[in-house]
Design an enzyme around this catalytic site. Structure first.
Site, PDB file in Angstrom:
ATOM      1  N   SER A 123      12.574  17.426 -25.834  1.00 30.69           N
ATOM      2  CA  SER A 123      12.243  18.264 -26.984  1.00 30.69           C
ATOM      3  C   SER A 123      11.629  17.452 -28.115  1.00 30.69           C
ATOM      4  O   SER A 123      12.152  16.397 -28.480  1.00 30.69           O
ATOM      5  CB  SER A 123      13.489  18.983 -27.519  1.00 30.69           C
ATOM      6  OG  SER A 123      13.179  19.706 -28.692  1.00 30.69           O
TER       7      SER A 123
ATOM      8  N   THR B 238      13.992  10.395 -30.490  1.00 32.76           N
ATOM      9  CA  THR B 238      13.323   9.570 -29.485  1.00 32.76           C
ATOM     10  C   THR B 238      12.072  10.248 -28.961  1.00 32.76           C
ATOM     11  O   THR B 238      11.034   9.606 -28.772  1.00 32.76           O
ATOM     12  CB  THR B 238      14.293   9.228 -28.330  1.00 32.76           C
ATOM     13  OG1 THR B 238      15.476   8.642 -28.877  1.00 32.76           O
ATOM     14  CG2 THR B 238      13.669   8.269 -27.348  1.00 32.76           C
ATOM     15  N   CYS B 239      12.135  11.549 -28.748  1.00 33.10           N
ATOM     16  CA  CYS B 239      10.953  12.287 -28.279  1.00 33.10           C
ATOM     17  C   CYS B 239       9.850  12.229 -29.327  1.00 33.10           C
ATOM     18  O   CYS B 239       8.682  11.983 -28.996  1.00 33.10           O
ATOM     19  CB  CYS B 239      11.319  13.739 -27.982  1.00 33.10           C
ATOM     20  SG  CYS B 239      12.582  13.938 -26.704  1.00 33.10           S
ATOM     21  N   ALA B 240      10.208  12.439 -30.572  1.00 32.66           N
ATOM     22  CA  ALA B 240       9.226  12.385 -31.657  1.00 32.66           C
ATOM     23  C   ALA B 240       8.603  11.000 -31.746  1.00 32.66           C
ATOM     24  O   ALA B 240       7.384  10.863 -31.932  1.00 32.66           O
ATOM     25  CB  ALA B 240       9.888  12.771 -32.976  1.00 32.66           C
TER      26      ALA B 240
ATOM     27  N   SER C 180       8.173   8.870 -29.315  1.00 33.52           N
ATOM     28  CA  SER C 180       7.249   8.659 -28.191  1.00 33.52           C
ATOM     29  C   SER C 180       5.912   9.359 -28.454  1.00 33.52           C
ATOM     30  O   SER C 180       4.858   8.822 -28.120  1.00 33.52           O
ATOM     31  CB  SER C 180       7.862   9.115 -26.867  1.00 33.52           C
ATOM     32  OG  SER C 180       7.927  10.515 -26.762  1.00 33.52           O
TER      33      SER C 180
END
Length: 168
Positions: free
Chosen positions: A54, A59-61, A63
């Site tokens: 999400s 961490t997703c942001a 990446s």
């Protein structure tokens, strides 16, 4: 089935990422304007797929931000940032962050991407979301690099993915 961890808890996916040297599986994903896109739409381009649970997690942001920075210098390459987030959420995040070098795509409609690449979580509280992974595809549609991050709270190996792209 592949097993990764999230905060120390084992989490299982449908299976394993496509093998290096295999043809990349086709998919249908949704763009920010809710139109459909398939692998064929990127024919002749090198592709980095940044796959994650999400956009609304740190961490997703991170990446997406990192691949956005790297993508600016890549020729004949597209970076696809793929999650189950609604296109509205992806647009909000990318707009607020000034991200315009990657292509946010959503697997929210029917999950065919998660099944084709076998990255859908099958258990735990986040079942149905996508496992943090990177798949690099050459301009002929062959998989040249894969990484399924061992612990979903960790970032992918950006350097290895970019080197595979350059050496592929």
């Amino acid at each position: 089935m592949a097993t990764v961890t999230g905060k120390g808890q084992p989490m299982n996916t449908l299976g394993n990422l496509p093998e290096v040297g295999s043809n990349a599986p086709d998919f249908q994903l949704t763009k920010l304007d809710f139109s459909d896109v398939t692998l064929e739409d990127f024919k002749g381009k090198k592709i980095i797929m940044n796959i994650f649970p999400s956009i609304d997690t740190s961490t997703c942001a991170t990446s997406v931000r990192k691949f956005n920075e790297e993508a600016a210098a890549l020729e004949d390459t597209v970076v696809l940032c793929i999650s189950k987030d609604l296109p509205h959420a992806q647009r909000r995040f990318c707009g607020a962050e000034g991200i315009n070098n990657v292509i946010p795509l959503s697997d929210f409609r029917d999950g065919n991407f998660g099944r084709a690449y076998e990255v859908t979580f099958t258990d735990t509280a986040i079942r149905g979301l996508l496992s943090r992974s990177v798949v690099v595809i050459d301009e002929k549609g062959k998989v040249i690099y894969t990484e399924q991050v061992a612990d979903t709270s960790n970032e992918p190996d950006y350097k290895a993915a970019l080197e595979a792209l350059q050496n592929g």
